[in-house]
Design a protein around this motif. Sequence first.
Motif, PDB file in Angstrom:
ATOM      1  N   ASN A 203       0.792  -1.124   0.123  1.00 20.68           N
ATOM      2  CA  ASN A 203      -0.106   0.045   0.094  1.00 20.68           C
ATOM      3  C   ASN A 203       0.965   1.266  -0.020  1.00 20.68           C
ATOM      4  O   ASN A 203       1.917   1.409   0.725  1.00 20.68           O
ATOM      5  CB  ASN A 203      -0.776   0.080   1.402  1.00 20.68           C
ATOM      6  CG  ASN A 203      -1.837   1.155   1.342  1.00 20.68           C
ATOM      7  OD1 ASN A 203      -2.445   1.842   0.345  1.00 20.68           O
ATOM      8  ND2 ASN A 203      -1.718   1.886   2.662  1.00 20.68           N
ATOM      9  N   GLU A 204       0.423   2.365  -0.822  1.00 20.51           N
ATOM     10  CA  GLU A 204       1.079   3.426  -0.791  1.00 20.51           C
ATOM     11  C   GLU A 204       2.598   3.324  -1.333  1.00 20.51           C
ATOM     12  O   GLU A 204       3.614   3.874  -0.626  1.00 20.51           O
ATOM     13  CB  GLU A 204       0.996   4.090   0.538  1.00 20.51           C
ATOM     14  CG  GLU A 204       1.422   5.812   0.494  1.00 20.51           C
ATOM     15  CD  GLU A 204       0.546   6.613  -0.210  1.00 20.51           C
ATOM     16  OE1 GLU A 204      -0.429   6.338  -0.839  1.00 20.51           O
ATOM     17  OE2 GLU A 204       0.986   7.796  -0.514  1.00 20.51           O
ATOM     18  N   ASN A 205       2.880   2.348  -2.096  1.00 19.96           N
ATOM     19  CA  ASN A 205       4.331   1.967  -2.546  1.00 19.96           C
ATOM     20  C   ASN A 205       4.350   1.362  -3.816  1.00 19.96           C
ATOM     21  O   ASN A 205       3.132   0.847  -4.516  1.00 19.96           O
ATOM     22  CB  ASN A 205       4.888   0.718  -1.454  1.00 19.96           C
ATOM     23  CG  ASN A 205       6.336   0.710  -1.454  1.00 19.96           C
ATOM     24  OD1 ASN A 205       7.084   1.420  -2.056  1.00 19.96           O
ATOM     25  ND2 ASN A 205       6.657  -0.203  -0.789  1.00 19.96           N
ATOM     26  N   PRO A 242       0.224  -0.681  -6.058  1.00 25.63           N
ATOM     27  CA  PRO A 242      -0.661  -0.960  -5.134  1.00 25.63           C
ATOM     28  C   PRO A 242      -2.271  -1.251  -5.687  1.00 25.63           C
ATOM     29  O   PRO A 242      -3.045  -0.304  -5.429  1.00 25.63           O
ATOM     30  CB  PRO A 242      -0.489   0.247  -4.300  1.00 25.63           C
ATOM     31  CG  PRO A 242       0.202   1.379  -5.028  1.00 25.63           C
ATOM     32  CD  PRO A 242       0.934   0.484  -6.107  1.00 25.63           C
TER      33      PRO A 242
ATOM     34  N   VAL B 186      -0.881  10.689  -6.653  1.00 23.98           N
ATOM     35  CA  VAL B 186      -1.648  11.631  -7.180  1.00 23.98           C
ATOM     36  C   VAL B 186      -1.383  12.969  -6.408  1.00 23.98           C
ATOM     37  O   VAL B 186      -2.123  13.929  -7.119  1.00 23.98           O
ATOM     38  CB  VAL B 186      -3.199  10.993  -6.814  1.00 23.98           C
ATOM     39  CG1 VAL B 186      -4.335  12.089  -7.065  1.00 23.98           C
ATOM     40  CG2 VAL B 186      -3.449   9.794  -7.482  1.00 23.98           C
ATOM     41  N   MET B 243      -1.597   5.899  -5.525  1.00 23.82           N
ATOM     42  CA  MET B 243      -1.105   6.245  -4.157  1.00 23.82           C
ATOM     43  C   MET B 243      -0.857   7.474  -4.159  1.00 23.82           C
ATOM     44  O   MET B 243      -0.971   8.432  -5.163  1.00 23.82           O
ATOM     45  CB  MET B 243       0.307   5.512  -4.032  1.00 23.82           C
ATOM     46  CG  MET B 243       1.304   5.825  -5.086  1.00 23.82           C
ATOM     47  SD  MET B 243       2.989   4.746  -4.948  1.00 23.82           S
ATOM     48  CE  MET B 243       3.679   5.840  -6.128  1.00 23.82           C
ATOM     49  N   SER B 244      -0.842   8.328  -2.892  1.00 22.81           N
ATOM     50  CA  SER B 244      -0.800   9.581  -2.690  1.00 22.81           C
ATOM     51  C   SER B 244       0.511  10.271  -2.616  1.00 22.81           C
ATOM     52  O   SER B 244       0.509  11.313  -3.674  1.00 22.81           O
ATOM     53  CB  SER B 244      -1.301  10.026  -1.411  1.00 22.81           C
ATOM     54  OG  SER B 244      -2.778   9.765  -1.011  1.00 22.81           O
ATOM     55  N   ARG B 245       1.533   9.721  -2.455  1.00 25.59           N
ATOM     56  CA  ARG B 245       2.817  10.446  -2.712  1.00 25.59           C
ATOM     57  C   ARG B 245       3.664   9.313  -3.207  1.00 25.59           C
ATOM     58  O   ARG B 245       3.561   8.084  -3.269  1.00 25.59           O
ATOM     59  CB  ARG B 245       3.571  10.575  -1.180  1.00 25.59           C
ATOM     60  CG  ARG B 245       2.777  11.640  -0.632  1.00 25.59           C
ATOM     61  CD  ARG B 245       3.484  11.640   1.100  1.00 25.59           C
ATOM     62  NE  ARG B 245       2.859  12.850   1.833  1.00 25.59           N
ATOM     63  CZ  ARG B 245       3.632  13.771   2.058  1.00 25.59           C
ATOM     64  NH1 ARG B 245       5.030  13.817   2.075  1.00 25.59           N
ATOM     65  NH2 ARG B 245       3.124  14.881   2.660  1.00 25.59           N
TER      66      ARG B 245
ATOM     67  N   HIS C 198     -11.695  13.770  -3.597  1.00 26.67           N
ATOM     68  CA  HIS C 198     -10.256  13.565  -3.838  1.00 26.67           C
ATOM     69  C   HIS C 198      -9.300  12.447  -3.782  1.00 26.67           C
ATOM     70  O   HIS C 198      -9.488  12.315  -2.407  1.00 26.67           O
ATOM     71  CB  HIS C 198      -9.573  14.933  -3.814  1.00 26.67           C
ATOM     72  CG  HIS C 198      -8.121  15.241  -4.397  1.00 26.67           C
ATOM     73  ND1 HIS C 198      -7.206  14.544  -4.378  1.00 26.67           N
ATOM     74  CD2 HIS C 198      -7.915  16.209  -4.932  1.00 26.67           C
ATOM     75  CE1 HIS C 198      -6.268  15.037  -4.937  1.00 26.67           C
ATOM     76  NE2 HIS C 198      -6.503  16.189  -5.481  1.00 26.67           N
ATOM     77  N   TYR C 199      -8.703  11.787  -4.458  1.00 29.23           N
ATOM     78  CA  TYR C 199      -8.313  10.584  -3.948  1.00 29.23           C
ATOM     79  C   TYR C 199      -6.888  10.984  -2.921  1.00 29.23           C
ATOM     80  O   TYR C 199      -7.016  10.053  -1.932  1.00 29.23           O
ATOM     81  CB  TYR C 199      -7.171  10.210  -5.161  1.00 29.23           C
ATOM     82  CG  TYR C 199      -6.404   8.701  -4.758  1.00 29.23           C
ATOM     83  CD1 TYR C 199      -6.995   7.547  -5.189  1.00 29.23           C
ATOM     84  CD2 TYR C 199      -5.052   8.735  -4.407  1.00 29.23           C
ATOM     85  CE1 TYR C 199      -6.363   6.481  -4.633  1.00 29.23           C
ATOM     86  CE2 TYR C 199      -4.598   7.564  -3.917  1.00 29.23           C
ATOM     87  CZ  TYR C 199      -5.226   6.530  -3.980  1.00 29.23           C
ATOM     88  OH  TYR C 199      -4.467   5.198  -3.575  1.00 29.23           O
ATOM     89  N   ALA C 200      -6.398  11.822  -2.849  1.00 26.42           N
ATOM     90  CA  ALA C 200      -5.423  12.384  -1.862  1.00 26.42           C
ATOM     91  C   ALA C 200      -6.162  12.356  -0.571  1.00 26.42           C
ATOM     92  O   ALA C 200      -5.292  12.202   0.552  1.00 26.42           O
ATOM     93  CB  ALA C 200      -4.436  13.106  -2.172  1.00 26.42           C
ATOM     94  N   ASN C 203      -7.628   8.354   0.261  1.00 25.72           N
ATOM     95  CA  ASN C 203      -6.760   7.253   0.412  1.00 25.72           C
ATOM     96  C   ASN C 203      -5.971   7.519   1.933  1.00 25.72           C
ATOM     97  O   ASN C 203      -5.568   8.375   2.291  1.00 25.72           O
ATOM     98  CB  ASN C 203      -5.547   7.458  -0.413  1.00 25.72           C
ATOM     99  CG  ASN C 203      -4.461   6.469  -0.438  1.00 25.72           C
ATOM    100  OD1 ASN C 203      -4.745   5.163  -0.299  1.00 25.72           O
ATOM    101  ND2 ASN C 203      -3.235   6.755  -0.728  1.00 25.72           N
TER     102      ASN C 203
ATOM    103  N   LYS D 290      -6.289  10.515   8.929  1.00 26.22           N
ATOM    104  CA  LYS D 290      -5.306  11.159   8.376  1.00 26.22           C
ATOM    105  C   LYS D 290      -4.732  12.501   8.997  1.00 26.22           C
ATOM    106  O   LYS D 290      -3.584  12.906   8.954  1.00 26.22           O
ATOM    107  CB  LYS D 290      -5.622  11.391   6.767  1.00 26.22           C
ATOM    108  CG  LYS D 290      -4.212  11.632   6.047  1.00 26.22           C
ATOM    109  CD  LYS D 290      -4.702  12.065   4.711  1.00 26.22           C
ATOM    110  CE  LYS D 290      -4.900  11.101   3.723  1.00 26.22           C
ATOM    111  NZ  LYS D 290      -3.571  10.575   3.265  1.00 26.22           N
ATOM    112  N   PRO D 351      -1.029  15.113   2.811  1.00 21.63           N
ATOM    113  CA  PRO D 351      -1.927  14.060   2.754  1.00 21.63           C
ATOM    114  C   PRO D 351      -0.804  12.788   2.646  1.00 21.63           C
ATOM    115  O   PRO D 351       0.327  12.816   2.358  1.00 21.63           O
ATOM    116  CB  PRO D 351      -2.710  14.130   1.581  1.00 21.63           C
ATOM    117  CG  PRO D 351      -1.861  14.949   0.419  1.00 21.63           C
ATOM    118  CD  PRO D 351      -1.019  15.599   1.488  1.00 21.63           C
TER     119      PRO D 351
END
Lengths: 351, 351, 351, 351
Positions: A203-205, A242, B186, B243-245, C198-200, C203, D290, D351
């Motif tokens: 996830n997030e990778n 992911p 994203v 993914m966010s980042r 928004h995705y970010a 997520n 978050k 985020p």
Amino acid sequence: MTVEGKLRTAIVGSTGYGGVELIRLLQSHPKVEITSVISSSSAGDAIEEGFPHLTGIIDRRLDGVDPAQMAERADVVFTATPSGVSAKLVPQLLEAGLKVVDLSGDFRLKDGSEYEHWYKHPAPADEYLEQAVYGLCEVFGERAAGVDFISNPGCYPTATLLGLIPAIQAGWIKHDSIIIDAKSGVTGAGRGTSLMVHYAEINENLKTYKINKHQHIPEIEQTLTEIAGEKVTVTFTTHLVPMSRGIMSTMYAGMKGNYTDQDFVDLYREYYAGRPYVRVRDVGVIPATKEVSGSNYCDIGFATDARTGRVTIVSVIDNVVKGAAGQAIQNLNLMMGWEETLGLGYTPVYP
Amino acid sequence: MTVEGKLRTAIVGSTGYGGVELIRLLQSHPKVEITSVISSSSAGDAIEEGFPHLTGIIDRRLDGVDPAQMAERADVVFTATPSGVSAKLVPQLLEAGLKVVDLSGDFRLKDGSEYEHWYKHPAPADEYLEQAVYGLCEVFGERAAGVDFISNPGCYPTATLLGLIPAIQAGWIKHDSIIIDAKSGVTGAGRGTSLMVHYAEINENLKTYKINKHQHIPEIEQTLTEIAGEKVTVTFTTHLVPMSRGIMSTMYAGMKGNYTDQDFVDLYREYYAGRPYVRVRDVGVIPATKEVSGSNYCDIGFATDARTGRVTIVSVIDNVVKGAAGQAIQNLNLMMGWEETLGLGYTPVYP
Amino acid sequence: MTVEGKLRTAIVGSTGYGGVELIRLLQSHPKVEITSVISSSSAGDAIEEGFPHLTGIIDRRLDGVDPAQMAERADVVFTATPSGVSAKLVPQLLEAGLKVVDLSGDFRLKDGSEYEHWYKHPAPADEYLEQAVYGLCEVFGERAAGVDFISNPGCYPTATLLGLIPAIQAGWIKHDSIIIDAKSGVTGAGRGTSLMVHYAEINENLKTYKINKHQHIPEIEQTLTEIAGEKVTVTFTTHLVPMSRGIMSTMYAGMKGNYTDQDFVDLYREYYAGRPYVRVRDVGVIPATKEVSGSNYCDIGFATDARTGRVTIVSVIDNVVKGAAGQAIQNLNLMMGWEETLGLGYTPVYP
Amino acid sequence: MTVEGKLRTAIVGSTGYGGVELIRLLQSHPKVEITSVISSSSAGDAIEEGFPHLTGIIDRRLDGVDPAQMAERADVVFTATPSGVSAKLVPQLLEAGLKVVDLSGDFRLKDGSEYEHWYKHPAPADEYLEQAVYGLCEVFGERAAGVDFISNPGCYPTATLLGLIPAIQAGWIKHDSIIIDAKSGVTGAGRGTSLMVHYAEINENLKTYKINKHQHIPEIEQTLTEIAGEKVTVTFTTHLVPMSRGIMSTMYAGMKGNYTDQDFVDLYREYYAGRPYVRVRDVGVIPATKEVSGSNYCDIGFATDARTGRVTIVSVIDNVVKGAAGQAIQNLNLMMGWEETLGLGYTPVYP
């Protein structure tokens, strides 16, 4: 055939993602009846213990791996088994008179000597490698008619080969320039547990794996070489994204002429005319993985670049369907002389 | 300087992801004080209305965009503003005697004629393009010392250039062979709302965008051309990953010799010696995006391939940190003659 | 009926998630033909422009909202329109002699005075509120036979009511003790763009919304009150979960006796006997949302607790199928006197 | 103390998520030096083999579990070990004269007889259960000053107790009415591999586990009972959410009076006055997970409901920080008489 006139089918590896997807798809196949779901590890369990989503849908206990029993209960067997297991099991099934569609990689390479290098285990006997028809339906579909044994293509090779073959056959791209940047969802790694597929690690990778070492490389090169008429060697990188399902193959090649996006669209639409599961997208439209999710489609788009003389080809599939269970059923349909689309009329699930 | 002896800092664009990351990082910078957080769209609001995670951390209302006010309240301004906005605002700030680190793309290209083509708006006046120092810290860090105006590199160019420059400078790769397959989380698309970034459109999906048309292409080519000493043109594809980042740049190039993974590791470690934020990984180790998440690191790994004569270079960054706010602070440190790492000692957040 | 003997169907709101799911499901319905896909915002566009996954599947341009035209082209209309729009449109369709299944909330409440409070807009005329049959299939299915107008239940009420009604009807739980902790995937918020989706922002995040203020509360209470025979008031919380599809309703109630898990399983299995789309799970087995994904199932599990005298009931659905398009088709089947399962035989897509 | 005057610290369980988070946070603690990172399973390995994100940050090989060695190298030990392991190890460390902060559940319950039932293993000796100070900092912080042994609270209890205690102490809620619907990200399950945490089983899925059976129930009840002055029993459900970090505890209780949202905000702000890591949100603002990610905050919001006479309390934490490593460091600070916030000044990563 049973009294109902349906083809009796057994699925080996019913506790993996490929096996369970075969169950989902075959449930609605009008000419097929599932008569045995088989697992070496969970024999005796109700299938819904491992896959609760099947509760009330397929009330059946898992059988063990017993070729004689399969020969009694089934006409055709799908072997969704790990590499190395199929190599031993499939010959027994064929000897027992069963038709087989094998979803492992064990019979895809014609040159047995490649197995030790790429798969780290010995090849099956040459006679089986020869007998196996490589079932890339939209390219070699006519070879499947009437045969008893199909080796179902790998997920990455399916997306990649469908994306490259028309251009290579047309002589439009330079054979020594092909670079394949492939990305897959996590189901491609199977249902086995490991740190690599732990949710918090994925996830997030975004990560690569097996760069230039993936066992699908010789499978891709073997077919491209056949089409090209000369040895083709590719650069091939795999990434783990992911998401659960989906493969995207982003392919780069130098063009031998000043082809445009429209040229590519026209070429591919002509090549795939009459093949319902390849959708060549309009000029300027690049497919995304979710647009084929849950379905048997392979969607392809193009971006030619006059600045660099290269074309970027993007091909997407659902790895569990077109890259495994769906294409396996498509192959069964072709083997049996049935309509190619039988039991595969799934609209993609979006979103 | 305020009485406490800290540098007074204003952040324009405090309601975007780049701006809010500047706030996070500058909160713990020992020599900086945030004296104004600025937003054209939300002036007057408490910052925690849009960003509740800042509740109790920065009790401040958003100021409007007023260069005269900024000149009173701040010594340096970070402009995390959209392209086109910075082009107009930054000259006013410079004229008002402020130091500026601009995070937009408006001052990265030296040739103003490129803007209409890639950015679809006119270039700023040439004098500002000339004045702007392109702040790729590990390559051009010495140019930043003492200047008043830094143009902070784009996210994709940061990952890509740090991954390619040592090999190009060493003459190890063919300039006309470079293919960059880039992937981003994203946040790279900003906090603006659109169907493209709707959760259900991104989740469980992988898509490309702007193939060969991304505005970061001329930025990458400009710097590679400077390093190479001849015009370099690249193929550049961007993907949006669920993914966010995180950004991963997977780069392919033909090698001019028989270099090994170890050769590349040695070359890059020598090039980046003394630069704490580039981590050249051991032979055989390819970095994943999460391994730099939340930090200012750029991690790089290599896979040379004797079969094809190509090298695959993988470079990862957190796009919001090293690709935006983190590198901007690193540039501030270099401008001010401070330790490069000041306020940036973040261990990646894993998992 | 067209020459093929199929029911002609129009879908209003074909560019939303509910509308596009109706298209997916109706594509394989054996007695239905889609003759018009309608969108007020995108009339004239090919549907595949907004939904590329439909490329080659439904080659049709979007029609505008024109009741007279619908009356010519269709026998039945599904209105997957926002609340407030249906209130105005549906009466016109009924007057034009069309059958209607409305997926909005505009006709679910029998007491028109509730609309201003919960929906913030006026109620439709009372005659339509009276005419509308609340189509909770497994509870009120017999009311649907032969009628012209169904108000399709909301997503949260479907999961919640199916989970509570048998226990309330049996008199096993205290009416003033009911607490519903509901969780939904993001498709429940629709395809409109906003910062919330928004995705970010979604997520790696879990958030609540509209606690005790959700417009599904009066819908739930209205039906529970009817079943209980006295006014039932519930505590109802909604959460947004980082996933696209799926609703889980975790429900708590004080028990009036010492009931066990087995008692609940037996009670519910008896209540839902013969209803294929409710799967009451075995003792000790609690369903997860993915186990119904892509299908019309509602799965229910129980955990009684002698320590506290409470029962926890967990009910899951796919909000886009059983919570919207699937139940709407199930209602159509019931209206037409067809087999309830027609066109709905989807095995859940797992994983 | 070492020559630098820093407290020497060892971390047992450095290959788990709790252990590695301790490393991240302690890296920037001004009064602590990590002198040993310990793992029973990976002793001898470089820590970056298992956690590549630490490359270049902590160049240290993992030590084995050796109390004598720890006593030489460290002043304080954090034991981030599985339940059952701490029970045996911690007494040895205390006997060796070390200070201990234990992150397992082995010393949280004062009544040893509870262990067999909830933890399925025997309790440690009573003397250690008595010695252990339950380190819920904002409630029992003063008990930690100067002691040698802290039992760090569980993740769910931290979020839950901080959300309930002020209301119970004030006598505002009915003790027999408390229902806790808790949700956690996947890191809460640890880094061990299992099918339950396989990415494809968690992604796009929401599931419950251990309803009414979670081992955190007696921990919650023990403290609520102490505060209430009478036995408190709760209904407690846990859900696994497709995200890595974060816990949300949604709590329901009947109110003993007509309290408003403002009443609750005022009560909690007074209770937590001077405690920087609890943020009581404004009226009408409910926190999302978050908004505390990567930080030591616990954020709390309220929704009272006059219709039902109940209050809904929402409490969120980052389970790896405030629910584990962060609170452990906060406890160390309190033990040592240091500022509570030392080394914990992390702004949430958003985020």
